[in-house]
Design an enzyme around this catalytic site. Structure first.
Site, PDB file in Angstrom:
ATOM      1  N   GLY A  50      -8.363   6.662 -14.949  1.00 24.69           N
ATOM      2  CA  GLY A  50      -7.113   6.825 -14.468  1.00 24.69           C
ATOM      3  C   GLY A  50      -8.063   8.058 -13.119  1.00 24.69           C
ATOM      4  N   ALA A  51      -7.131   8.262 -11.734  1.00 23.26           N
ATOM      5  CA  ALA A  51      -7.629   8.935 -10.780  1.00 23.26           C
ATOM      6  C   ALA A  51      -7.246  10.704 -10.721  1.00 23.26           C
ATOM      7  CB  ALA A  51      -6.686   8.341  -9.221  1.00 23.26           C
ATOM      8  N   ARG A  86     -17.743   6.055  -9.667  1.00 23.15           N
ATOM      9  CA  ARG A  86     -16.228   5.551  -9.284  1.00 23.15           C
ATOM     10  C   ARG A  86     -16.101   5.554  -7.955  1.00 23.15           C
ATOM     11  NH1 ARG A  86     -11.062   3.435 -13.133  1.00 23.15           N
ATOM     12  NH2 ARG A  86     -11.466   1.404 -12.310  1.00 23.15           N
ATOM     13  N   GLN A 187      -4.410  -1.933 -19.514  1.00 22.90           N
ATOM     14  CA  GLN A 187      -3.901  -0.561 -19.492  1.00 22.90           C
ATOM     15  C   GLN A 187      -2.766  -0.347 -19.887  1.00 22.90           C
ATOM     16  OE1 GLN A 187      -5.835  -2.052 -17.452  1.00 22.90           O
ATOM     17  NE2 GLN A 187      -7.908  -0.567 -16.410  1.00 22.90           N
ATOM     18  N   ASP A 228      -4.876   5.251  -6.557  1.00 26.33           N
ATOM     19  CA  ASP A 228      -5.954   5.889  -6.571  1.00 26.33           C
ATOM     20  C   ASP A 228      -6.488   6.104  -5.036  1.00 26.33           C
ATOM     21  OD1 ASP A 228      -5.852   3.551  -9.210  1.00 26.33           O
ATOM     22  OD2 ASP A 228      -7.744   4.735  -9.391  1.00 26.33           O
TER      23      ASP A 228
HETATM   24  O1  MRU Z   1      -8.965   1.839 -13.307  1.00 26.15           O
HETATM   25  P1  MRU Z   1      -8.068   2.685 -14.043  1.00 26.15           P
HETATM   26  O2  MRU Z   1      -7.549   2.294 -15.244  1.00 26.15           O
HETATM   27  O3  MRU Z   1      -9.054   4.143 -13.924  1.00 26.15           O
HETATM   28  O4  MRU Z   1      -6.874   2.539 -12.922  1.00 26.15           O
HETATM   29  C1  MRU Z   1      -5.670   3.821 -12.911  1.00 26.15           C
HETATM   30  C2  MRU Z   1      -4.720   2.843 -11.889  1.00 26.15           C
HETATM   31  O5  MRU Z   1      -5.264   2.358 -11.105  1.00 26.15           O
HETATM   32  C3  MRU Z   1      -3.842   4.095 -11.881  1.00 26.15           C
HETATM   33  O6  MRU Z   1      -2.291   3.744 -10.883  1.00 26.15           O
HETATM   34  C4  MRU Z   1      -3.724   5.761 -10.525  1.00 26.15           C
HETATM   35  O7  MRU Z   1      -5.453   5.680 -10.918  1.00 26.15           O
HETATM   36  C5  MRU Z   1      -2.798   5.619 -11.036  1.00 26.15           C
HETATM   37  S1  MRU Z   1      -3.204   7.580 -12.349  1.00 26.15           S
HETATM   38  C6  MRU Z   1      -2.232   8.400 -12.187  1.00 26.15           C
END
Ligand code: MRU
Length: 340
Positions: A50-51, A86, A187, A228
């Protein structure tokens, strides 16, 4: 450093703990993290994800290393390394740049610890602000749809898109949620479903390819997703499959909102075509792995293409729900993102 606690991160008695999201929802296992290598591996394995959360997790690890008396030089090297763990979520770069600035101050030890604590508390406040702005868009009996996980497992607060949804459920009646399962790493089906259970929000999981026919049947009223990275022109990257939803929403005339804090906005990125997209292992597509076990269901030598994110053009977005308010395409064209 003070005691800090959220759904997926804890800092207490000088130790940092991460909830292993790879094992959710069937196992709730907390892992202690005390080295750069561990944090980097956890970020890359999506044990922490999650970002906003990866940025804050990395900042807390650096603060932990400050408490462990690491040198200023080695801390700056750690920050530079974690910054690259990442590539797509700009929140990681935002947090690491704040930590690097703090580490260059005269009283850098105190400054770095205060900075990590501040980033944690800031994210909680930003989530609350987005939740309250976004919830006002929701009406009684709305059937909402979301993709991936943009909730308390992706932030240290109530989340971005999911923060809006849970707040809407609190202030409105009859609201329900379609949760995209979100292949390949599920997710939605694993993490957002787990959060919906905890929050008592009525939800149903759908496989990603159900969204089109649900919209055609008039069963989706609004869509909220996280991000992200948002480019200066309003294009944004989010979990792969988000662009599909935006195109479908446009075709079916369904309002499509992106919810993100200003820490996700990258004004140095002119448009979506400059957002770096993470490529991940083909095994994530050719099989599935988690607390439920591991299986490869395709031919063992099958090729697979697995970008983790896609880019939605600004023209498909009905509103950008940020921590400072809700903006439309006219605001974005007036360069509002550069003035945040
Ligand atoms: O690969 P992830 O699970 O880290 O991807 C997360 C997402 O795409 C979320 O939608 C994004 O980070 C927004 S979180 C508040």
């Amino acid at each position: 450093m003070k005691k800090l606690s959220s759904t997926a991160l804890r800092y207490e008695s000088g130790q940092l703990f991460v909830l292993d999201q790879h094992l959710l929802p069937h196992q709730e296992t907390w892992l202690e993290c005390h080295t750069v290598e561990m944090m980097e591996a956890m970020i890359q394995a999506l044990q922490i994800r999650g970002a906003p959360l990866i940025g804050i997790g990395a900042a807390l690890l650096v603060a932990h290393l400050v408490e462990q008396q690491h040198s200023q030089k080695s801390l700056l090297e750690s920050v530079a390394r974690l910054r690259q763990a990442r590539p797509t979520a700009v929140n990681l770069m935002y947090c690491m740049d704040r930590m690097a600035e703090a580490l260059k101050e005269e009283n850098w030890r105190e400054a770095a610890i205060a900075c990590a604590e501040g980033l944690f508390e800031q994210d909680q406040a930003l989530c609350n602000a987005m939740a309250s702005f976004g919830a006002a868009l929701v009406e009684n009996d709305d059937r909402l749809l979301t993709h991936c996980n943009a909730g308390s497992l992706a932030t240290v607060g109530v989340g971005t898109a999911i923060g809006v949804i849970t707040e809407a459920c609190r202030i409105r009646e009859g609201v329900s949620v379609w949760v995209d399962e979100t292949r390949p790493l599920l997710q939605g089906g694993r993490l957002t479903a787990w959060e919906m259970e905890q929050a008592g929000v009525p939800y149903q999981i759908i496989c990603d390819n159900m969204a089109a026919s649900l919209m055609q049947a008039g069963k989706v009223d609004k869509i909220f997703v996280g991000s992200d990275r948002i480019a200066a022109n309003g294009d944004f990257a989010n979990k792969v499959g988000t662009y599909n939803l935006a195109v479908l929403a446009h075709f079916h005339d369904i309002p499509f909102y992106v919810v993100a804090p200003h820490t996700t906005v990258d004004v140095n990125c002119e448009s979506g075509k400059f957002i770096p997209i993470e490529q991940r292992a083909k095994t994530e597509v050719t099989g599935v792995k988690g607390s439920f076990g591991e299986v490869c269901w395709s031919p063992h030598k099958a090729g697979a293409y697995n970008p983790a994110f896609d880019v939605t053009p600004a023209g498909l977005v009905c509103g950008w729900v940020l921590d400072s308010g809700i903006y439309d395409l006219a605001d974005i064209k007036n360069d509002v993102l550069r003035s945040l």
